[in-house]
Design an enzyme around this catalytic site. Sequence first.
Site, PDB file in Angstrom:
ATOM      1  N   GLY A  96     -59.458  85.824  10.736  1.00  0.00           N
ATOM      2  CA  GLY A  96     -60.115  84.523  10.737  1.00  0.00           C
ATOM      3  C   GLY A  96     -61.224  84.441   9.709  1.00  0.00           C
ATOM      4  N   ARG A  97     -61.647  85.602   9.224  1.00  0.00           N
ATOM      5  CA  ARG A  97     -62.716  85.602   8.216  1.00  0.00           C
ATOM      6  C   ARG A  97     -62.577  86.805   7.292  1.00  0.00           C
ATOM      7  NH1 ARG A  97     -68.200  87.718  10.953  1.00  0.00           N
ATOM      8  NH2 ARG A  97     -67.339  89.056  12.534  1.00  0.00           N
ATOM      9  N   LYS A 117     -64.716  90.926   4.280  1.00  0.00           N
ATOM     10  CA  LYS A 117     -64.981  90.352   5.610  1.00  0.00           C
ATOM     11  C   LYS A 117     -66.112  89.342   5.459  1.00  0.00           C
ATOM     12  CE  LYS A 117     -65.921  92.072  10.285  1.00  0.00           C
ATOM     13  NZ  LYS A 117     -66.011  93.290  11.087  1.00  0.00           N
ATOM     14  N   ASP A 129     -66.152  79.548  11.128  1.00  0.00           N
ATOM     15  CA  ASP A 129     -66.507  79.200   9.744  1.00  0.00           C
ATOM     16  C   ASP A 129     -66.016  80.230   8.718  1.00  0.00           C
ATOM     17  OD1 ASP A 129     -68.145  81.309  10.297  1.00  0.00           O
ATOM     18  OD2 ASP A 129     -70.033  80.247   9.968  1.00  0.00           O
ATOM     19  N   GLY A 130     -65.411  81.308   9.202  1.00  0.00           N
ATOM     20  CA  GLY A 130     -64.879  82.319   8.290  1.00  0.00           C
ATOM     21  C   GLY A 130     -65.947  83.148   7.598  1.00  0.00           C
ATOM     22  N   ARG A 187     -52.543  96.573  13.157  1.00  0.00           N
ATOM     23  CA  ARG A 187     -53.137  96.760  14.479  1.00  0.00           C
ATOM     24  C   ARG A 187     -52.057  96.779  15.558  1.00  0.00           C
ATOM     25  NH1 ARG A 187     -58.286  93.800  13.423  1.00  0.00           N
ATOM     26  NH2 ARG A 187     -58.308  93.594  11.162  1.00  0.00           N
ATOM     27  N   ASP A 256     -56.266  94.057  19.363  1.00  0.00           N
ATOM     28  CA  ASP A 256     -56.350  93.639  17.953  1.00  0.00           C
ATOM     29  C   ASP A 256     -57.333  94.503  17.180  1.00  0.00           C
ATOM     30  OD1 ASP A 256     -57.924  92.008  19.903  1.00  0.00           O
ATOM     31  OD2 ASP A 256     -59.012  91.452  18.102  1.00  0.00           O
ATOM     32  N   ASN A 257     -58.125  95.299  17.892  1.00  0.00           N
ATOM     33  CA  ASN A 257     -59.085  96.169  17.212  1.00  0.00           C
ATOM     34  C   ASN A 257     -58.658  97.632  17.238  1.00  0.00           C
ATOM     35  OD1 ASN A 257     -60.714  93.977  16.628  1.00  0.00           O
ATOM     36  ND2 ASN A 257     -61.908  94.188  18.498  1.00  0.00           N
ATOM     37  N   ASP A 266     -63.494  97.714  13.322  1.00  0.00           N
ATOM     38  CA  ASP A 266     -64.201  96.617  13.959  1.00  0.00           C
ATOM     39  C   ASP A 266     -65.495  97.053  14.618  1.00  0.00           C
ATOM     40  OD1 ASP A 266     -64.767  94.048  14.958  1.00  0.00           O
ATOM     41  OD2 ASP A 266     -62.646  93.606  14.753  1.00  0.00           O
TER      42      ASP A 266
HETATM   43  P1  AMP Z   1     -63.507  90.404  16.563  1.00  0.00           P
HETATM   44  O1  AMP Z   1     -64.215  90.131  17.834  1.00  0.00           O
HETATM   45  O2  AMP Z   1     -64.404  90.674  15.409  1.00  0.00           O
HETATM   46  O3  AMP Z   1     -62.424  91.397  16.693  1.00  0.00           O
HETATM   47  O4  AMP Z   1     -62.813  89.021  16.155  1.00  0.00           O
HETATM   48  C1  AMP Z   1     -61.828  88.413  16.932  1.00  0.00           C
HETATM   49  C2  AMP Z   1     -61.161  87.328  16.140  1.00  0.00           C
HETATM   50  O5  AMP Z   1     -62.100  86.300  15.823  1.00  0.00           O
HETATM   51  C3  AMP Z   1     -60.546  87.768  14.827  1.00  0.00           C
HETATM   52  O6  AMP Z   1     -59.347  87.073  14.687  1.00  0.00           O
HETATM   53  C4  AMP Z   1     -61.576  87.314  13.816  1.00  0.00           C
HETATM   54  O7  AMP Z   1     -61.008  87.112  12.543  1.00  0.00           O
HETATM   55  C5  AMP Z   1     -62.074  86.036  14.427  1.00  0.00           C
HETATM   56  N1  AMP Z   1     -63.426  85.659  13.969  1.00  0.00           N
HETATM   57  C6  AMP Z   1     -64.583  86.304  14.230  1.00  0.00           C
HETATM   58  N2  AMP Z   1     -65.622  85.661  13.640  1.00  0.00           N
HETATM   59  C7  AMP Z   1     -65.111  84.601  12.982  1.00  0.00           C
HETATM   60  C8  AMP Z   1     -65.675  83.557  12.163  1.00  0.00           C
HETATM   61  N3  AMP Z   1     -66.973  83.485  11.903  1.00  0.00           N
HETATM   62  N4  AMP Z   1     -64.814  82.632  11.658  1.00  0.00           N
HETATM   63  C9  AMP Z   1     -63.499  82.691  11.913  1.00  0.00           C
HETATM   64  N5  AMP Z   1     -62.921  83.635  12.662  1.00  0.00           N
HETATM   65  C10 AMP Z   1     -63.702  84.587  13.191  1.00  0.00           C
HETATM   66 MG    MG Z   2     -61.401  92.325  15.331  1.00  0.00          MG
END
Ligand code: AMP
Ligand code: MG
Length: 490
Positions: A96-97, A117, A129-130, A187, A256-257, A266
């Site tokens: 997502g980012r 990232k 917001d990516g 993953r 996913d992690n 992560d």
């Molecule tokens: P994480 O908790 O870091 O493993 O993230 C879980 C999911 O949320 C993953 O698909 C990330 O890419 C997405 N994600 C986390 N932060 C953002 C952000 N600021 N914008 C878009 N996607 C996000």
């Molecule tokens: Mg993650």
Amino acid sequence: MTDKNEILKMGWNFDNSYLSLPEFFYSKININPVYSPKLVIFNDSLAKKIGLNVEALKTKEGIKTLAGNRVVEGGAFIAQAYAGHQFGHFTMLGDGRALLIGEQITPNGDRFDIQLKGSGITPYSRGGDGRAVLGPMIREYIISEAMYGLKIPTTRSLAVVKTDTPVYREVRKIGAVLTRIGSSHIRFGTFEYAARFGGIENVRELADYSIKRHYPHIRDDENKYLNFLKEVINSHASLVAKWQSVGFIHGVMNTDNMTISGETIDYGPCAFMDKYDANTVFSSIDRNGRYAYKNQPIMAEWNLCRFAETLLPLINENQEEAVRIAQDAISSFSGIFLENWLSIMKSKLGIFNKEALDKAIIEDLLSMMEKYEEDYTNTFVSLTTRKNMHSGMFATAEFTNWHKSWQERLERQEESIEEAYELMKNYNPAVIPRNHRVEEAIEAADEGNYDVMLKLLSVLKNPFEYSKEQEEYSDLPKPSSQPYRTFCGT
Ligand code: AMP
Ligand code: MG
């Protein structure tokens, strides 16, 4: 200089094997530039190791490639699709980012994903917001590099750039982009995505690709998909044993992690434990303690079950038979984990050979540490250096008895006591990235002072050195009424 030559001079040398998979697995991404990226930190030694030109990457044009402001000739520029079980619930996710700029082929012929990232929105951003904030990206840089120093398989950090593109998280924060290096970013959740939204052929393609990339020695095996599962089980049994041995709490062990390669990935809400308490949870989002320290092996096994489920049709055409075979493999996890854990914990106590009561010696020490609230890392350092053994647990009769039986145990092996202490030194880090030290580095960096962070990183580089400087970094956080909490790395 032509575009191509300039990129070559930086040392980027991409070969994007992931693009050979069906487009189902990724989305092409357009540049989503940030304003005036500036280098906060750059990992010279890692850059050299993977064949990059340090000086060229530190120029304005080089930094553009680290900020996602410039497409790199020969690069991939994709976001990867994946799903995953988050705190037990299945969800569609994806980068997502994050943006895979390419797979770097190093001078040794190794292949590493280069991923940015915080580089902007993708089709998987789900309303986010990516972007990423400077503090958490520095945190990931410090902790991943510390893990590397601790000899624990991990993704690594090449650079952090900060940007003038504001990021809002309740208040305005400094935006940043981290360059992450991994042997891949496949993953468990990538397999869950393929199984749930694709079909058996997608899973087969992903499995063949992953085997070729991470476990090539099983490529021609008759039962290669079962062996693939077994390899991933082994990698994670070994990884989690290493986490436990240094008191590392991942914090968000969602599927996913979890990587297929067995690298830690992560670094959001992770942290190292100070005083030993098996129930420790740091993550503010882990309300039920699902990913508490003591649960990490169990959760790894749970995650491996979700991964195994995706492989069932490849393991055997008969579903019942496939389930039986996969369950058999999964049930070996706890034994393999225990073997790995015992081997490391014995080394932490200087034990070379095998005796029936070794596990009890380790567990007795841990329960004393828990009872007397001793610091996990410093207790092992004290046992190793034979210093600072006067107060707390060390002053009790219980410890004196334990110490006596431990010393007797060391005398019952061929190796000398000095060799035992040498072994301990190689397994007991003199320093870990303690939360208050990481916070201190981030606070200074937020104000534009990078010295605190650089000093911390240099101390963490070789945690088994036992230098005078490292001794300073073994100080504990000041007592606080609030337990330390980490927030999901945003
Ligand atoms: P994480 O908790 O870091 O493993 O993230 C879980 C999911 O949320 C993953 O698909 C990330 O890419 C997405 N994600 C986390 N932060 C953002 C952000 N600021 N914008 C878009 N996607 C996000
Ligand atoms: Mg993650």
